[in-house]
Design a protein around this motif. Sequence first.
Motif, PDB file in Angstrom:
ATOM      1  N   TYR A 131       8.684  -8.844   2.660  1.00 40.21           N
ATOM      2  CA  TYR A 131       8.807  -8.976   1.215  1.00 40.21           C
ATOM      3  C   TYR A 131       7.483  -9.274   0.521  1.00 40.21           C
ATOM      4  O   TYR A 131       7.035  -8.522  -0.349  1.00 40.21           O
ATOM      5  N   GLY A 134       4.854  -6.651   0.858  1.00 35.19           N
ATOM      6  CA  GLY A 134       5.339  -5.305   0.584  1.00 35.19           C
ATOM      7  C   GLY A 134       5.017  -4.299   1.664  1.00 35.19           C
ATOM      8  O   GLY A 134       4.229  -3.379   1.453  1.00 35.19           O
ATOM      9  N   TYR A 156       2.265  -1.411   0.756  1.00 35.51           N
ATOM     10  CA  TYR A 156       2.201  -0.877  -0.602  1.00 35.51           C
ATOM     11  C   TYR A 156       1.701  -1.981  -1.527  1.00 35.51           C
ATOM     12  O   TYR A 156       1.828  -3.169  -1.224  1.00 35.51           O
ATOM     13  N   SER A 169       4.147  -4.886  -4.826  1.00 31.30           N
ATOM     14  CA  SER A 169       5.278  -4.400  -4.039  1.00 31.30           C
ATOM     15  C   SER A 169       5.967  -5.540  -3.292  1.00 31.30           C
ATOM     16  O   SER A 169       5.322  -6.436  -2.753  1.00 31.30           O
ATOM     17  N   HIS A 170       7.298  -5.493  -3.273  1.00 32.88           N
ATOM     18  CA  HIS A 170       8.108  -6.431  -2.490  1.00 32.88           C
ATOM     19  C   HIS A 170       9.247  -5.636  -1.833  1.00 32.88           C
ATOM     20  O   HIS A 170      10.313  -5.456  -2.440  1.00 32.88           O
ATOM     21  N   VAL A 171       9.031  -5.163  -0.630  1.00 30.49           N
ATOM     22  CA  VAL A 171      10.068  -4.404   0.066  1.00 30.49           C
ATOM     23  C   VAL A 171      11.154  -5.386   0.524  1.00 30.49           C
ATOM     24  O   VAL A 171      10.871  -6.338   1.255  1.00 30.49           O
ATOM     25  N   ASP A 187      12.275  -1.307  -2.960  1.00 29.61           N
ATOM     26  CA  ASP A 187      11.074  -2.083  -3.264  1.00 29.61           C
ATOM     27  C   ASP A 187      11.282  -2.792  -4.603  1.00 29.61           C
ATOM     28  O   ASP A 187      11.145  -2.187  -5.663  1.00 29.61           O
ATOM     29  N   ARG A 194      11.825   3.638  -1.596  1.00 29.70           N
ATOM     30  CA  ARG A 194      10.949   4.477  -0.779  1.00 29.70           C
ATOM     31  C   ARG A 194      11.737   5.089   0.372  1.00 29.70           C
ATOM     32  O   ARG A 194      12.769   4.548   0.786  1.00 29.70           O
TER      33      ARG A 194
END
Length: 375
Positions: A131, A134, A156, A169-171, A187, A194
Amino acid sequence: MTKTIAIFLFTFFISFNFYSQNSYVFVGSYNSDKNKEGIYVFQLDTLTGDLKKITSVKNILNPSYLTVSPNGKYIFACTETKTPNAGSVSSFEFKPQNKTLTFINSQKSGGENPVYLSVHKSGKWLINANYTQGSVSVYPITAGGKINPIVQNFSYSEGSINKERQERSHVHSAVFSPDYDFVFLPDLGADKIRSYRFDAAKKQPLSENQYPFTSATLGSGPRHFTFHPNGKFAYCVEELTGTISVYKYVTGKLDSIQRINAHTDAFKDDFNSGDIHISPDGRFLYASNRGEENNIAIFSIESNGTLKTVGYQATFGKTPRIFTIDSTGKFLIVANQTSGNVIVFKRNSVTGLLKKSGTEIKVENASCVQIKQYL
């Protein structure tokens, strides 16, 4: 009663009782201290909904998210989450016959604050979403459940319009497509879902998808993601706006067809939606709302994939971070993080509504719950 009927009823009783005692619930937590229990294992009584603790694990820090291997032998955990300059993924072996959960090994997460894990259907690959930085990491898994070092890592940087929550970015999750040929990465920071192709036969399985991302509504914060059992539709819960986006899905491509509120009309801001799941029969979708709402939103799923609101169920706790539905669709179990309790609900398969059932289990900072039936 004839002898044949008596034998049938006895066999049915034995089989039913066997099933009722062979479903296990795994709970992860933010334990904040390696000397405290971090992962808990409970036995689920599928007749009453009661949970009975059978074991737990210490010596791990913040095992906040768990996933179970397809064969049920291994439990994988995001560990050292919310720990500055740290993060790892860990593997454990579960033996239901012995009721033991044993640590195997850990690997670095490839980014700060790992929050989500998915296992390939072959059981040979693990994908982790990080998170804070990212990024996404890919690991091979050995036949014995050991996690090997990272073979791919993509990170990212771009953010979006909410400067407090989307500075970069925070996946927030990593989800395989129904055929396992693609991976989708909501994200939250970039307002994108993505995607990559996934080839399990390659040493580096992720490759560019023709459609590298799907744009979400700006400021929405895509968080968790799930596919309909028929493989034709996908659903993403959006944390920052308390909404769900519905997509038509075809071979790695998402096309938006609906966006609907997950929150109740009483809430106008400060949304905090969390998790999302669909019943095994594909008829109902559920999404958790944290913040001040603390409920599960219930939707019926129409034949065209769109959603209709059915109602809301209070979770009897605060911050329902993760919930799960068992493979029969009979039970929905919620982990309430802030209040530190795990609640079992029985699910009405006709109406989709939930009713509290069984005992309430106290687990400090409970953050994740998973269910697995063992034969």
